[in-house]
Design an enzyme around this catalytic site. Sequence first.
Site, PDB file in Angstrom:
ATOM      1  N   PRO A  98       0.634  -1.393   0.252  1.00 12.81           N
ATOM      2  CA  PRO A  98       0.392   0.146  -0.584  1.00 12.81           C
ATOM      3  C   PRO A  98       0.659   0.961  -0.303  1.00 12.81           C
ATOM      4  O   PRO A  98       0.529   2.690   0.019  1.00 12.81           O
ATOM      5  CB  PRO A  98      -0.804  -0.286   1.532  1.00 12.81           C
ATOM      6  CG  PRO A  98      -0.355  -0.809   2.631  1.00 12.81           C
ATOM      7  CD  PRO A  98       0.487  -1.915   1.380  1.00 12.81           C
ATOM      8  N   GLU A 125       2.355  -8.287   8.316  1.00  7.90           N
ATOM      9  CA  GLU A 125       2.559  -6.730   8.275  1.00  7.90           C
ATOM     10  C   GLU A 125       3.663  -5.730   7.375  1.00  7.90           C
ATOM     11  O   GLU A 125       3.137  -4.871   7.298  1.00  7.90           O
ATOM     12  CB  GLU A 125       3.726  -6.785   9.338  1.00  7.90           C
ATOM     13  CG  GLU A 125       2.767  -6.426  10.857  1.00  7.90           C
ATOM     14  CD  GLU A 125       1.472  -5.441  10.957  1.00  7.90           C
ATOM     15  OE1 GLU A 125       1.886  -4.169  10.185  1.00  7.90           O
ATOM     16  OE2 GLU A 125       0.809  -5.482  11.418  1.00  7.90           O
ATOM     17  N   ARG A 163      -5.786  -7.772 -20.609  1.00  8.72           N
ATOM     18  CA  ARG A 163      -6.438  -6.919 -21.767  1.00  8.72           C
ATOM     19  C   ARG A 163      -5.149  -6.520 -22.562  1.00  8.72           C
ATOM     20  O   ARG A 163      -5.929  -6.336 -23.866  1.00  8.72           O
ATOM     21  CB  ARG A 163      -6.949  -5.882 -20.672  1.00  8.72           C
ATOM     22  CG  ARG A 163      -8.026  -6.524 -19.847  1.00  8.72           C
ATOM     23  CD  ARG A 163      -9.085  -5.445 -19.485  1.00  8.72           C
ATOM     24  NE  ARG A 163      -9.657  -4.436 -20.538  1.00  8.72           N
ATOM     25  CZ  ARG A 163     -10.742  -4.472 -20.826  1.00  8.72           C
ATOM     26  NH1 ARG A 163     -11.230  -5.720 -20.738  1.00  8.72           N
ATOM     27  NH2 ARG A 163     -10.587  -3.988 -21.668  1.00  8.72           N
ATOM     28  N   ASP A 178     -11.545   2.750 -23.805  1.00  6.78           N
ATOM     29  CA  ASP A 178     -11.655   2.011 -22.411  1.00  6.78           C
ATOM     30  C   ASP A 178     -10.616   3.515 -21.890  1.00  6.78           C
ATOM     31  O   ASP A 178     -10.218   4.155 -21.951  1.00  6.78           O
ATOM     32  CB  ASP A 178     -10.624   0.791 -21.564  1.00  6.78           C
ATOM     33  CG  ASP A 178     -11.250  -0.792 -22.021  1.00  6.78           C
ATOM     34  OD1 ASP A 178     -11.947  -0.469 -21.964  1.00  6.78           O
ATOM     35  OD2 ASP A 178     -10.347  -1.162 -21.441  1.00  6.78           O
TER      36      ASP A 178
HETATM   37  N1  SAM Z   1       1.629  -2.951   7.306  1.00  8.28           N
HETATM   38  C1  SAM Z   1       1.833  -2.580   5.705  1.00  8.28           C
HETATM   39  C2  SAM Z   1       1.295  -0.805   5.916  1.00  8.28           C
HETATM   40  O1  SAM Z   1       0.677  -0.307   6.433  1.00  8.28           O
HETATM   41  O2  SAM Z   1       1.979  -0.645   4.588  1.00  8.28           O
HETATM   42  C3  SAM Z   1       0.234  -3.381   5.386  1.00  8.28           C
HETATM   43  C4  SAM Z   1       0.211  -5.012   5.186  1.00  8.28           C
HETATM   44  S1  SAM Z   1      -0.556  -5.849   4.493  1.00  8.28           S
HETATM   45  C5  SAM Z   1      -1.939  -6.281   5.597  1.00  8.28           C
HETATM   46  C6  SAM Z   1      -0.411  -6.820   3.942  1.00  8.28           C
HETATM   47  C7  SAM Z   1       0.082  -7.339   2.518  1.00  8.28           C
HETATM   48  O3  SAM Z   1      -0.902  -6.997   1.321  1.00  8.28           O
HETATM   49  C8  SAM Z   1       1.348  -6.093   1.721  1.00  8.28           C
HETATM   50  O4  SAM Z   1       2.588  -6.443   2.167  1.00  8.28           O
HETATM   51  C9  SAM Z   1       0.612  -6.202   0.391  1.00  8.28           C
HETATM   52  O5  SAM Z   1       1.309  -7.015  -0.033  1.00  8.28           O
HETATM   53  C10 SAM Z   1      -0.458  -5.956   0.035  1.00  8.28           C
HETATM   54  N2  SAM Z   1      -1.355  -5.008   0.543  1.00  8.28           N
HETATM   55  C11 SAM Z   1      -2.190  -4.428   0.760  1.00  8.28           C
HETATM   56  N3  SAM Z   1      -2.554  -3.295   0.713  1.00  8.28           N
HETATM   57  C12 SAM Z   1      -2.403  -3.425  -1.064  1.00  8.28           C
HETATM   58  C13 SAM Z   1      -2.750  -2.670  -1.700  1.00  8.28           C
HETATM   59  N4  SAM Z   1      -3.552  -1.637  -1.560  1.00  8.28           N
HETATM   60  N5  SAM Z   1      -1.871  -2.610  -2.390  1.00  8.28           N
HETATM   61  C14 SAM Z   1      -1.083  -3.590  -3.160  1.00  8.28           C
HETATM   62  N6  SAM Z   1      -0.738  -4.162  -2.306  1.00  8.28           N
HETATM   63  C15 SAM Z   1      -1.365  -4.351  -1.341  1.00  8.28           C
END
Ligand code: SAM
Length: 260
Positions: A98, A125, A163, A178
């Site tokens: 994220p 995490e 796509r 698109d």
């Molecule tokens: N503690 C992290 C932070 O606050 O940035 C979040 C970890 S999340 C619970 C676990 C995993 O989900 C991340 O390592 C990532 O690979 C994936 N993930 C969660 N949200 C995402 C998003 N918006 N885009 C891409 N991957 C995401």
Amino acid sequence: MRFDILTLFPGLFRGVFEESIVRRAIDAGLVTIAIHNIRDYAPGKHRITDDAPYGGGGGMVMKVEPIAYALEAILGEDLPLRQKRTGLVEVPIVLLTPAGRLFSQAMAREFERYGRLVLICGRYEGVDERVSQLFATHEVSIGDYVLSGGEIAAMAIVEAVTRLVPGVLGDMRAIVEDSHSADLLEHPHYTRPPEFRGAKVPEVLLSGDHAEIARWRRREALRRTLERRPDLLEKASLSDQDRLWVEALRRGETPSQEGE
Ligand code: SAM
């Protein structure tokens, strides 16, 4: 196009790539998707893939070694390090997080041009920072929210990139029209019946006048973008006619069919 997905939960991908466009692309030999279980690359009898964070705090962190060994098994030992050393990307190694750059249609086009993509799905995490430091060429987020893992993000990227692979969509016009392809949202669509509960299909779409239909669609794309995503209009490439329509829409006028 080849996708290599590194995950602790390979079962999550069952089903999602077994239907519809991605499935057809695989069957046609246009796309290959390899799902790799990170646990298979974890050393030791217990194949441990996560550990407590240095510095304390809750949750677990995915370890660097299993991911490193997986990447080296898939791409060879040299390629990931070479990419980081030279900055020349041959195969994008995408860490899903994220905290990454927001995924976009432009990024999907960029990934498609490489012909191969590696996607690393985090859990818990997140992933030991050294995966980013030593291997990842891109860190990508699919939106400003937190998922429990990167798997759904990987699915979204696979679908968006697939796509764009030539031959995957029967009608390549869809790609051009698109939403987001030209920094505009797409015009609305209608199909039969011509009227449902009083809601009618716009007359112009029934007219058979293809030039007029094209103009109507363009104006509606501009209208939607102005109403819903005015930020996109700033970077969209607009013709003089488009600008006239946008100005008229901003003044609250309904541009005439001719638009002048
Ligand atoms: N503690 C992290 C932070 O606050 O940035 C979040 C970890 S999340 C619970 C676990 C995993 O989900 C991340 O390592 C990532 O690979 C994936 N993930 C969660 N949200 C995402 C998003 N918006 N885009 C891409 N991957 C995401």
